[in-house]
Enzyme design. Structure first.
Site, PDB file in Angstrom:
ATOM      1  N   HIS A 138       0.820  -1.225   0.000  1.00  0.00           N
ATOM      2  CA  HIS A 138       0.000   0.000   0.000  1.00  0.00           C
ATOM      3  C   HIS A 138       0.855   1.277   0.000  1.00  0.00           C
ATOM      4  O   HIS A 138       0.746   2.102  -0.904  1.00  0.00           O
ATOM      5  CB  HIS A 138      -0.886   0.040   1.250  1.00  0.00           C
ATOM      6  CG  HIS A 138      -1.773  -1.137   1.436  1.00  0.00           C
ATOM      7  ND1 HIS A 138      -2.943  -1.307   0.735  1.00  0.00           N
ATOM      8  CD2 HIS A 138      -1.679  -2.211   2.249  1.00  0.00           C
ATOM      9  CE1 HIS A 138      -3.541  -2.423   1.115  1.00  0.00           C
ATOM     10  NE2 HIS A 138      -2.788  -2.999   2.035  1.00  0.00           N
ATOM     11  N   ASP A 139       1.670   1.425   1.027  1.00  0.00           N
ATOM     12  CA  ASP A 139       2.433   2.677   1.174  1.00  0.00           C
ATOM     13  C   ASP A 139       3.450   2.873   0.047  1.00  0.00           C
ATOM     14  O   ASP A 139       3.555   3.970  -0.507  1.00  0.00           O
ATOM     15  CB  ASP A 139       3.111   2.734   2.545  1.00  0.00           C
ATOM     16  CG  ASP A 139       2.118   2.566   3.694  1.00  0.00           C
ATOM     17  OD1 ASP A 139       1.347   1.576   3.656  1.00  0.00           O
ATOM     18  OD2 ASP A 139       2.095   3.397   4.594  1.00  0.00           O
TER      19      ASP A 139
END
Ligand SMILES: *[C@@H]1O[C@H](CO)[C@@H](O)[C@H](O)[C@H]1NC(C)=O
Length: 255
Positions: free
Chosen positions: A214-215
């Site tokens: 995600h990040d």
């Protein structure tokens, strides 16, 4: 290769995350990057109750018990730091937001020129046309402070949102991890240690043979936006009821 000329802004919202971020910078040898402490409460002064230690480990670093960091946060709050940097470098500051949007909303609320001064806000958040990861309605970062998120999305700022329907396509597989483990590089070794907890969480929660990035996907979008395609539209966030944290996207009109 693209190189970030300066990433300045790191937000933290609790003690655990402060250790997490300062430790990361020390391991990366980038203690020149300041860490500003974020708000401990939501924009409506609510308690930030949900800490996802079941995803990240109780130390926020995959339960590896790294030595405590030496560094300290700067005096300014995250919102003050954001406001200052955006006014020093109008239009040049890209904010990459990887958590709930409380501090950005505070900056918008306390300085009427912040929206004009800040460059793009690239955020990891929202579940667009898919279920959330906290519950069927909400994705974790938006769920962390839905009122702040709605304020950011309706502020008029240039916002690029990377939602779950995108990040769930970016998976670090078991095979990728094996490759990483073969490397003697310092960062590869560090990552491999942390990854154990993430792999077991993902195996249990999603039955995926790998972990969602995600990040990193959000950072990638900030560094080279041509890697991803986008649609333009408006977003509102539900702030009450069982769908609190739901992101609603509409692309038929621009305002
Ligand atoms: C994610 O959701 C947005 C908004 O509904 C949509 O425009 C986009 O095509 C979706 N992307 C993917 C990869 O599913």
């Amino acid at each position: 290769m693209f190189r970030l000329s300066g990433i300045l802004i790191v937000f933290v919202t609790n003690h655990l995350l402060r250790i997490f971020l300062v430790t990361q910078l020390e391991i990366a040898g980038r203690t020149d990057i300041p860490v500003a402490e974020g708000s401990h409460v939501t924009i409506t002064k609510g308690t930030k109750l949900r800490i996802a230690d079941f995803v990240h480990g109780t130390d926020g670093l995959g339960n590896q018990n790294f030595p405590p960091p030496k560094g300290k946060p700067i005096e300014q709050s995250a919102a003050e730091f954001l406001i200052e940097q955006a006014s020093l470098y109008p239009g040049k500051v890209t904010v990459v937001a990887l958590g709930p949007l409380t501090n950005i909303a505070l900056a918008i609320q306390s300085d009427s020129s912040f929206v004009k001064n800040v460059g793009q806000i690239v955020l990891l958040g929202g579940a667009f046309s898919v279920n959330g990861n906290v519950n069927p309605a909400a994705e974790a970062n938006i769920f962390g402070d839905p009122d702040a998120a709605d304020l950011v999305f309706t502020s008029g700022a240039d916002v690029l949102a990377i939602g779950l329907n995108v990040t769930h396509q970016v998976v670090l597989t078991d095979a990728d991890r094996d490759k990483l483990a073969e490397s003697s590089g310092k960062f590869a070794q560090y990552l491999c240690k942390i990854l154990d907890v993430y792999f077991s969480y993902h195996h249990d929660a999603y039955s995926t043979k790998g972990v969602y990035l995600h990040d990193p996907t959000t950072l990638l979008a900030a560094v080279d936006s041509s890697l991803i395609t986008y649609v333009e539209g408006v977003v509102r966030v539900q702030t009450v009821g069982i769908t609190r944290g739901l992101t609603l996207f509409y692309n038929k009109q621009k305002r």
